[in-house]
Design a protein around this motif. Structure first.
Motif, PDB file in Angstrom:
ATOM      1  N   ALA A   1       0.863  -1.179   0.000  1.00 10.54           N
ATOM      2  CA  ALA A   1       0.000   0.000   0.000  1.00 10.54           C
ATOM      3  C   ALA A   1       0.893   1.219   0.000  1.00 10.54           C
ATOM      4  CB  ALA A   1      -0.922  -0.009   1.221  1.00 10.54           C
ATOM      5  N   GLN A   2       1.130   1.760  -1.175  1.00 15.52           N
ATOM      6  CA  GLN A   2       2.059   2.871  -1.298  1.00 15.52           C
ATOM      7  C   GLN A   2       1.362   4.155  -1.734  1.00 15.52           C
ATOM      8  OE1 GLN A   2       5.231   1.364  -3.938  1.00 15.52           O
ATOM      9  NE2 GLN A   2       6.577   1.541  -2.180  1.00 15.52           N
ATOM     10  N   HIS A   3       1.842   5.262  -1.176  1.00 17.10           N
ATOM     11  CA  HIS A   3       1.423   6.576  -1.639  1.00 17.10           C
ATOM     12  C   HIS A   3       2.287   6.947  -2.850  1.00 17.10           C
ATOM     13  CE1 HIS A   3      -1.022   7.419   1.922  1.00 17.10           C
ATOM     14  NE2 HIS A   3      -0.028   6.943   2.669  1.00 17.10           N
ATOM     15  N   THR A   4       1.721   7.756  -3.733  1.00 15.67           N
ATOM     16  CA  THR A   4       2.452   8.188  -4.924  1.00 15.67           C
ATOM     17  C   THR A   4       2.462   9.705  -5.000  1.00 15.67           C
ATOM     18  OG1 THR A   4       1.812   6.190  -6.145  1.00 15.67           O
ATOM     19  CG2 THR A   4       2.582   8.076  -7.433  1.00 15.67           C
ATOM     20  N   LEU A   5       3.661  10.252  -5.101  1.00 22.76           N
ATOM     21  CA  LEU A   5       3.853  11.691  -5.259  1.00 22.76           C
ATOM     22  C   LEU A   5       4.361  11.925  -6.675  1.00 22.76           C
ATOM     23  CD1 LEU A   5       3.638  14.151  -3.228  1.00 22.76           C
ATOM     24  CD2 LEU A   5       6.119  14.107  -3.180  1.00 22.76           C
TER      25      LEU A   5
ATOM     26  N   SER B   1       9.581   3.377   7.640  1.00 21.65           N
ATOM     27  CA  SER B   1       8.135   3.418   7.459  1.00 21.65           C
ATOM     28  C   SER B   1       7.746   4.288   6.268  1.00 21.65           C
ATOM     29  CB  SER B   1       7.453   3.937   8.733  1.00 21.65           C
ATOM     30  OG  SER B   1       7.866   5.270   9.034  1.00 21.65           O
ATOM     31  N   TRP B   2       8.521   5.340   6.008  1.00 16.64           N
ATOM     32  CA  TRP B   2       8.273   6.175   4.827  1.00 16.64           C
ATOM     33  C   TRP B   2       8.757   5.475   3.566  1.00 16.64           C
ATOM     34  CZ3 TRP B   2      10.000  11.828   6.421  1.00 16.64           C
ATOM     35  CH2 TRP B   2       9.136  12.305   7.418  1.00 16.64           C
ATOM     36  N   ALA B   3       9.941   4.874   3.654  1.00 14.18           N
ATOM     37  CA  ALA B   3      10.537   4.231   2.486  1.00 14.18           C
ATOM     38  C   ALA B   3       9.650   3.115   1.939  1.00 14.18           C
ATOM     39  CB  ALA B   3      11.907   3.675   2.846  1.00 14.18           C
ATOM     40  N   SER B   4       8.918   2.464   2.806  1.00 20.31           N
ATOM     41  CA  SER B   4       8.072   1.355   2.378  1.00 20.31           C
ATOM     42  C   SER B   4       6.695   1.803   1.893  1.00 20.31           C
ATOM     43  CB  SER B   4       7.900   0.357   3.530  1.00 20.31           C
ATOM     44  OG  SER B   4       7.231   0.977   4.626  1.00 20.31           O
ATOM     45  N   SER B   5       6.364   3.066   2.112  1.00 19.08           N
ATOM     46  CA  SER B   5       4.996   3.505   1.806  1.00 19.08           C
ATOM     47  C   SER B   5       4.915   4.670   0.824  1.00 19.08           C
ATOM     48  CB  SER B   5       4.281   3.903   3.106  1.00 19.08           C
ATOM     49  OG  SER B   5       4.930   5.011   3.731  1.00 19.08           O
ATOM     50  N   LEU B   6       6.039   5.034   0.208  1.00 21.32           N
ATOM     51  CA  LEU B   6       6.024   6.199  -0.673  1.00 21.32           C
ATOM     52  C   LEU B   6       6.877   5.949  -1.907  1.00 21.32           C
ATOM     53  CD1 LEU B   6       5.293   9.239  -1.134  1.00 21.32           C
ATOM     54  CD2 LEU B   6       7.410   9.806   0.093  1.00 21.32           C
ATOM     55  N   GLN B   7       6.395   6.433  -3.050  1.00 15.14           N
ATOM     56  CA  GLN B   7       7.170   6.427  -4.280  1.00 15.14           C
ATOM     57  C   GLN B   7       6.985   7.769  -4.987  1.00 15.14           C
ATOM     58  OE1 GLN B   7       5.729   3.410  -6.972  1.00 15.14           O
ATOM     59  NE2 GLN B   7       3.588   3.999  -6.724  1.00 15.14           N
ATOM     60  N   PHE B   8       8.027   8.197  -5.692  1.00 12.36           N
ATOM     61  CA  PHE B   8       7.965   9.418  -6.487  1.00 12.36           C
ATOM     62  C   PHE B   8       7.872   9.043  -7.965  1.00 12.36           C
ATOM     63  CE2 PHE B   8      10.859  11.615  -3.160  1.00 12.36           C
ATOM     64  CZ  PHE B   8       9.765  11.931  -2.378  1.00 12.36           C
ATOM     65  N   VAL B   9       7.150   9.852  -8.718  1.00 11.08           N
ATOM     66  CA  VAL B   9       7.109   9.704 -10.174  1.00 11.08           C
ATOM     67  C   VAL B   9       7.382  11.068 -10.795  1.00 11.08           C
ATOM     68  CG1 VAL B   9       5.737   9.106 -12.200  1.00 11.08           C
ATOM     69  CG2 VAL B   9       5.453   7.795 -10.082  1.00 11.08           C
ATOM     70  N   PHE B  10       8.373  11.118 -11.665  1.00 10.18           N
ATOM     71  CA  PHE B  10       8.714  12.337 -12.388  1.00 10.18           C
ATOM     72  C   PHE B  10       7.886  12.355 -13.670  1.00 10.18           C
ATOM     73  CE2 PHE B  10      12.609  15.119 -13.653  1.00 10.18           C
ATOM     74  CZ  PHE B  10      11.831  15.904 -14.495  1.00 10.18           C
ATOM     75  N   ARG B  11       6.968  13.315 -13.765  1.00 12.51           N
ATOM     76  CA  ARG B  11       6.159  13.493 -14.972  1.00 12.51           C
ATOM     77  C   ARG B  11       6.720  14.675 -15.757  1.00 12.51           C
ATOM     78  NH1 ARG B  11       2.813   9.003 -15.593  1.00 12.51           N
ATOM     79  NH2 ARG B  11       1.680   8.575 -13.646  1.00 12.51           N
ATOM     80  N   GLN B  12       7.127  14.436 -16.989  1.00 16.64           N
ATOM     81  CA  GLN B  12       7.732  15.498 -17.794  1.00 16.64           C
ATOM     82  C   GLN B  12       6.660  16.440 -18.337  1.00 16.64           C
ATOM     83  OE1 GLN B  12      11.165  12.426 -19.275  1.00 16.64           O
ATOM     84  NE2 GLN B  12      10.703  14.138 -20.621  1.00 16.64           N
ATOM     85  N   GLN B  13       6.790  17.714 -17.984  1.00 19.67           N
ATOM     86  CA  GLN B  13       5.802  18.725 -18.342  1.00 19.67           C
ATOM     87  C   GLN B  13       6.431  19.714 -19.328  1.00 19.67           C
ATOM     88  OE1 GLN B  13       2.693  18.754 -17.680  1.00 19.67           O
ATOM     89  NE2 GLN B  13       2.033  20.828 -18.179  1.00 19.67           N
ATOM     90  N   VAL B  14       6.231  19.483 -20.614  1.00 18.28           N
ATOM     91  CA  VAL B  14       6.813  20.345 -21.646  1.00 18.28           C
ATOM     92  C   VAL B  14       6.087  21.691 -21.654  1.00 18.28           C
ATOM     93  CG1 VAL B  14       7.303  20.601 -24.096  1.00 18.28           C
ATOM     94  CG2 VAL B  14       7.410  18.329 -23.037  1.00 18.28           C
ATOM     95  N   GLN B  15       6.859  22.766 -21.584  1.00 18.91           N
ATOM     96  CA  GLN B  15       6.312  24.122 -21.650  1.00 18.91           C
ATOM     97  C   GLN B  15       6.777  24.740 -22.975  1.00 18.91           C
ATOM     98  OE1 GLN B  15       4.129  24.180 -19.603  1.00 18.91           O
ATOM     99  NE2 GLN B  15       4.663  24.578 -17.492  1.00 18.91           N
ATOM    100  N   PRO B  16       5.959  24.640 -24.028  1.00 17.76           N
ATOM    101  CA  PRO B  16       6.433  24.938 -25.386  1.00 17.76           C
ATOM    102  C   PRO B  16       6.703  26.396 -25.693  1.00 17.76           C
ATOM    103  CG  PRO B  16       4.081  24.419 -25.400  1.00 17.76           C
ATOM    104  CD  PRO B  16       4.583  24.117 -24.021  1.00 17.76           C
ATOM    105  N   TRP B  17       6.343  27.325 -24.777  1.00 18.21           N
ATOM    106  CA  TRP B  17       6.709  28.717 -25.041  1.00 18.21           C
ATOM    107  C   TRP B  17       8.219  28.926 -24.908  1.00 18.21           C
ATOM    108  CZ3 TRP B  17       2.913  27.237 -21.529  1.00 18.21           C
ATOM    109  CH2 TRP B  17       3.326  27.106 -20.207  1.00 18.21           C
ATOM    110  N   HIS B  18       8.901  27.959 -24.334  1.00 19.37           N
ATOM    111  CA  HIS B  18      10.361  27.912 -24.389  1.00 19.37           C
ATOM    112  C   HIS B  18      10.713  26.787 -25.358  1.00 19.37           C
ATOM    113  CE1 HIS B  18      10.698  30.710 -21.133  1.00 19.37           C
ATOM    114  NE2 HIS B  18      10.081  29.907 -20.290  1.00 19.37           N
ATOM    115  N   PRO B  19      11.098  27.098 -26.592  1.00 21.08           N
ATOM    116  CA  PRO B  19      11.328  26.040 -27.592  1.00 21.08           C
ATOM    117  C   PRO B  19      12.281  24.942 -27.134  1.00 21.08           C
ATOM    118  CG  PRO B  19      11.304  28.187 -28.646  1.00 21.08           C
ATOM    119  CD  PRO B  19      11.268  28.445 -27.160  1.00 21.08           C
TER     120      PRO B  19
END
Length: 216
Positions: free
Chosen positions: A26-30, A61-79
Protein backbone atom coordinates in the motif's frame (compact mmCIF):
# COMPACT_ATOMS: atom_id res chain seq x y z
CA UNK A 1 -2.27 7.75 -13.16
CA UNK A 2 -0.62 4.66 -14.58
CA UNK A 3 3.02 4.65 -15.63
CA UNK A 4 3.76 2.75 -18.87
CA UNK A 5 6.46 0.11 -18.30
CA UNK A 6 8.73 1.77 -20.87
CA UNK A 7 8.78 4.86 -18.64
CA UNK A 8 9.56 2.91 -15.46
CA UNK A 9 12.75 4.90 -14.97
CA UNK A 10 10.61 7.90 -14.03
CA UNK A 11 9.68 6.13 -10.81
CA UNK A 12 11.84 6.54 -7.71
CA UNK A 13 11.19 3.83 -5.15
CA UNK A 14 12.88 3.38 -1.81
CA UNK A 15 11.91 -0.09 -0.69
CA UNK A 16 11.26 -3.01 -3.03
CA UNK A 17 8.61 -5.40 -1.61
CA UNK A 18 9.40 -9.10 -1.52
CA UNK A 19 8.00 -11.08 -4.43
CA UNK A 20 6.39 -13.46 -1.94
CA UNK A 21 4.43 -10.72 -0.15
CA UNK A 22 0.84 -11.95 0.47
CA UNK A 23 -0.72 -8.64 -0.61
CA UNK A 24 0.45 -5.78 -2.85
CA UNK A 25 2.18 -2.95 -0.99
CA UNK A 26 0.00 0.00 0.00
CA UNK A 27 2.06 2.87 -1.30
CA UNK A 28 1.42 6.58 -1.64
CA UNK A 29 2.45 8.19 -4.92
CA UNK A 30 3.85 11.69 -5.26
CA UNK A 31 3.86 12.77 -8.90
CA UNK A 32 6.07 15.71 -9.85
CA UNK A 33 5.17 17.54 -13.07
CA UNK A 34 8.38 19.39 -13.90
CA UNK A 35 9.88 21.26 -16.85
CA UNK A 36 13.62 21.14 -17.43
CA UNK A 37 13.87 24.85 -18.29
CA UNK A 38 11.61 26.09 -15.48
CA UNK A 39 13.60 27.62 -12.58
CA UNK A 40 10.92 26.69 -10.05
CA UNK A 41 10.95 23.09 -11.30
CA UNK A 42 14.72 23.02 -10.85
CA UNK A 43 14.37 24.28 -7.31
CA UNK A 44 11.75 21.68 -6.43
CA UNK A 45 13.63 18.82 -8.08
CA UNK A 46 16.82 19.69 -6.23
CA UNK A 47 14.99 19.63 -2.90
CA UNK A 48 13.12 16.42 -3.69
CA UNK A 49 16.10 14.52 -5.08
CA UNK A 50 18.90 15.77 -2.87
CA UNK A 51 17.09 16.51 0.41
CA UNK A 52 13.72 14.76 0.64
CA UNK A 53 14.68 11.44 -0.97
CA UNK A 54 17.60 10.85 1.44
CA UNK A 55 15.29 11.76 4.31
CA UNK A 56 12.75 9.17 3.13
CA UNK A 57 15.42 6.49 2.79
CA UNK A 58 16.46 7.02 6.39
CA UNK A 59 12.95 6.34 7.71
CA UNK A 60 11.84 2.74 6.98
CA UNK A 61 8.13 3.42 7.46
CA UNK A 62 8.27 6.18 4.83
CA UNK A 63 10.54 4.23 2.49
CA UNK A 64 8.07 1.35 2.38
CA UNK A 65 5.00 3.51 1.81
CA UNK A 66 6.02 6.20 -0.67
CA UNK A 67 7.17 6.43 -4.28
CA UNK A 68 7.97 9.42 -6.49
CA UNK A 69 7.11 9.70 -10.17
CA UNK A 70 8.71 12.34 -12.39
CA UNK A 71 6.16 13.49 -14.97
CA UNK A 72 7.73 15.50 -17.79
CA UNK A 73 5.80 18.73 -18.34
CA UNK A 74 6.81 20.35 -21.65
CA UNK A 75 6.31 24.12 -21.65
CA UNK A 76 6.43 24.94 -25.39
CA UNK A 77 6.71 28.72 -25.04
CA UNK A 78 10.36 27.91 -24.39
CA UNK A 79 11.33 26.04 -27.59
CA UNK A 80 14.24 24.29 -25.90
CA UNK A 81 11.84 22.75 -23.40
CA UNK A 82 10.85 20.18 -26.00
CA UNK A 83 14.48 19.40 -26.80
CA UNK A 84 15.49 18.95 -23.17
CA UNK A 85 12.54 16.67 -22.53
CA UNK A 86 13.39 14.64 -25.61
CA UNK A 87 16.86 14.12 -24.18
CA UNK A 88 15.39 12.68 -20.99
CA UNK A 89 13.19 10.34 -23.03
CA UNK A 90 16.34 9.16 -24.81
CA UNK A 91 17.88 8.37 -21.44
CA UNK A 92 14.77 6.38 -20.51
CA UNK A 93 15.26 4.35 -23.67
CA UNK A 94 19.00 3.76 -23.28
CA UNK A 95 19.71 3.73 -19.54
CA UNK A 96 16.56 4.12 -17.42
CA UNK A 97 18.55 3.61 -14.23
CA UNK A 98 20.37 6.88 -15.04
CA UNK A 99 17.17 8.90 -15.49
CA UNK A 100 17.08 10.66 -12.11
CA UNK A 101 20.83 11.32 -12.12
CA UNK A 102 20.55 12.73 -15.64
CA UNK A 103 17.63 14.92 -14.59
CA UNK A 104 19.69 16.20 -11.67
CA UNK A 105 22.59 17.04 -13.98
CA UNK A 106 20.32 18.68 -16.56
CA UNK A 107 18.56 20.83 -13.98
CA UNK A 108 21.95 22.00 -12.73
CA UNK A 109 22.82 23.06 -16.28
CA UNK A 110 19.37 24.35 -17.21
CA UNK A 111 20.45 27.96 -17.80
CA UNK A 112 22.58 26.73 -20.69
CA UNK A 113 19.30 25.85 -22.42
CA UNK A 114 17.36 29.05 -21.73
CA UNK A 115 16.09 30.97 -24.77
CA UNK A 116 19.03 33.34 -25.09
CA UNK A 117 21.55 30.51 -24.89
CA UNK A 118 20.05 28.41 -27.69
CA UNK A 119 18.85 31.04 -30.16
CA UNK A 120 22.01 30.99 -32.29
CA UNK A 121 22.57 27.25 -32.50
CA UNK A 122 20.92 24.59 -34.59
CA UNK A 123 18.55 22.05 -33.10
CA UNK A 124 21.07 19.26 -33.57
CA UNK A 125 23.76 21.37 -31.88
CA UNK A 126 21.51 21.61 -28.83
CA UNK A 127 21.06 17.84 -28.93
CA UNK A 128 24.85 17.46 -29.00
CA UNK A 129 25.17 19.43 -25.78
CA UNK A 130 22.38 17.43 -24.14
CA UNK A 131 24.04 14.16 -25.13
CA UNK A 132 27.22 15.32 -23.42
CA UNK A 133 25.25 15.74 -20.19
CA UNK A 134 24.05 12.20 -20.70
CA UNK A 135 27.63 11.05 -21.08
CA UNK A 136 28.49 12.82 -17.83
CA UNK A 137 26.19 10.45 -15.91
CA UNK A 138 27.18 7.34 -17.86
CA UNK A 139 24.82 7.26 -20.85
CA UNK A 140 26.26 6.36 -24.25
CA UNK A 141 26.71 9.79 -25.87
CA UNK A 142 26.65 8.64 -29.48
CA UNK A 143 23.61 6.42 -28.99
CA UNK A 144 21.79 9.24 -27.24
CA UNK A 145 22.57 11.72 -29.99
CA UNK A 146 21.50 9.12 -32.54
CA UNK A 147 18.04 8.99 -31.00
CA UNK A 148 17.75 12.78 -30.92
CA UNK A 149 19.28 14.02 -34.17
CA UNK A 150 17.02 15.25 -36.95
CA UNK A 151 18.07 14.34 -40.52
CA UNK A 152 18.61 17.16 -42.99
CA UNK A 153 16.76 15.43 -45.82
CA UNK A 154 13.26 14.14 -46.51
CA UNK A 155 12.18 10.63 -45.65
CA UNK A 156 11.76 8.02 -48.39
CA UNK A 157 8.06 8.89 -48.65
CA UNK A 158 8.89 12.57 -49.06
CA UNK A 159 7.89 13.55 -45.52
CA UNK A 160 9.66 16.57 -44.05
CA UNK A 161 8.21 16.36 -40.52
CA UNK A 162 10.24 13.26 -39.74
CA UNK A 163 10.75 13.73 -36.00
CA UNK A 164 13.41 11.70 -34.22
CA UNK A 165 13.78 8.45 -32.34
CA UNK A 166 11.87 9.64 -29.27
CA UNK A 167 9.06 11.67 -30.85
CA UNK A 168 6.37 9.05 -30.33
CA UNK A 169 7.27 8.53 -26.67
CA UNK A 170 7.19 12.27 -26.02
CA UNK A 171 3.72 12.44 -27.59
CA UNK A 172 2.51 9.90 -25.04
CA UNK A 173 3.90 11.97 -22.16
CA UNK A 174 2.23 15.14 -23.43
CA UNK A 175 -1.09 13.32 -23.81
CA UNK A 176 -0.85 11.97 -20.26
CA UNK A 177 -0.34 15.45 -18.80
CA UNK A 178 -3.25 16.80 -20.81
CA UNK A 179 -5.51 14.03 -19.54
CA UNK A 180 -5.10 15.24 -15.95
CA UNK A 181 -5.26 18.92 -16.90
CA UNK A 182 -1.81 19.93 -15.66
CA UNK A 183 -0.75 23.33 -17.03
CA UNK A 184 1.71 24.83 -14.52
CA UNK A 185 5.19 23.64 -13.66
CA UNK A 186 5.87 22.55 -11.08
CA UNK A 187 2.64 20.78 -10.15
CA UNK A 188 2.51 18.04 -7.52
CA UNK A 189 -0.16 15.35 -7.43
CA UNK A 190 -0.43 13.21 -4.30
CA UNK A 191 -2.41 10.00 -4.60
CA UNK A 192 -4.25 11.33 -7.63
CA UNK A 193 -5.17 14.77 -6.26
CA UNK A 194 -3.33 18.03 -6.91
CA UNK A 195 -1.47 19.05 -3.74
CA UNK A 196 -1.77 22.80 -4.14
CA UNK A 197 -0.28 23.50 -0.73
CA UNK A 198 3.15 22.21 -1.76
CA UNK A 199 5.58 24.94 -2.80
CA UNK A 200 8.79 24.72 -4.81
CA UNK A 201 10.37 26.82 -2.06
CA UNK A 202 9.68 24.36 0.75
CA UNK A 203 12.52 23.59 3.14
CA UNK A 204 13.54 20.22 4.51
CA UNK A 205 11.60 21.00 7.68
CA UNK A 206 8.43 21.83 5.78
CA UNK A 207 8.67 18.62 3.78
CA UNK A 208 9.27 16.64 6.97
CA UNK A 209 6.15 18.14 8.52
CA UNK A 210 4.05 17.41 5.44
CA UNK A 211 5.26 13.84 5.07
CA UNK A 212 4.73 13.16 8.76
CA UNK A 213 1.12 14.27 8.40
CA UNK A 214 0.33 12.58 5.09
CA UNK A 215 2.16 9.29 5.51
CA UNK A 216 0.70 8.61 8.94
Amino acid sequence: MALPPKFAGQKLVFNTPAATAPTPPAQHTLELFLDYVCPFSAKQFNTIYNVVAPMVREKPSWASSLQFVFRQQVQPWHPSSTLTHESAVAVLRLAPEKYWAFSDALFREQKAFFDVNVVNETRNDTYRRLAKIGAFVGVDEDAMYGLLAIPDHAAEDGSLNVGNGVTNDLKVMVKMARLVGVHVSPTVIFDGVVAGDISSGWTKEQWHEWLTKNLA
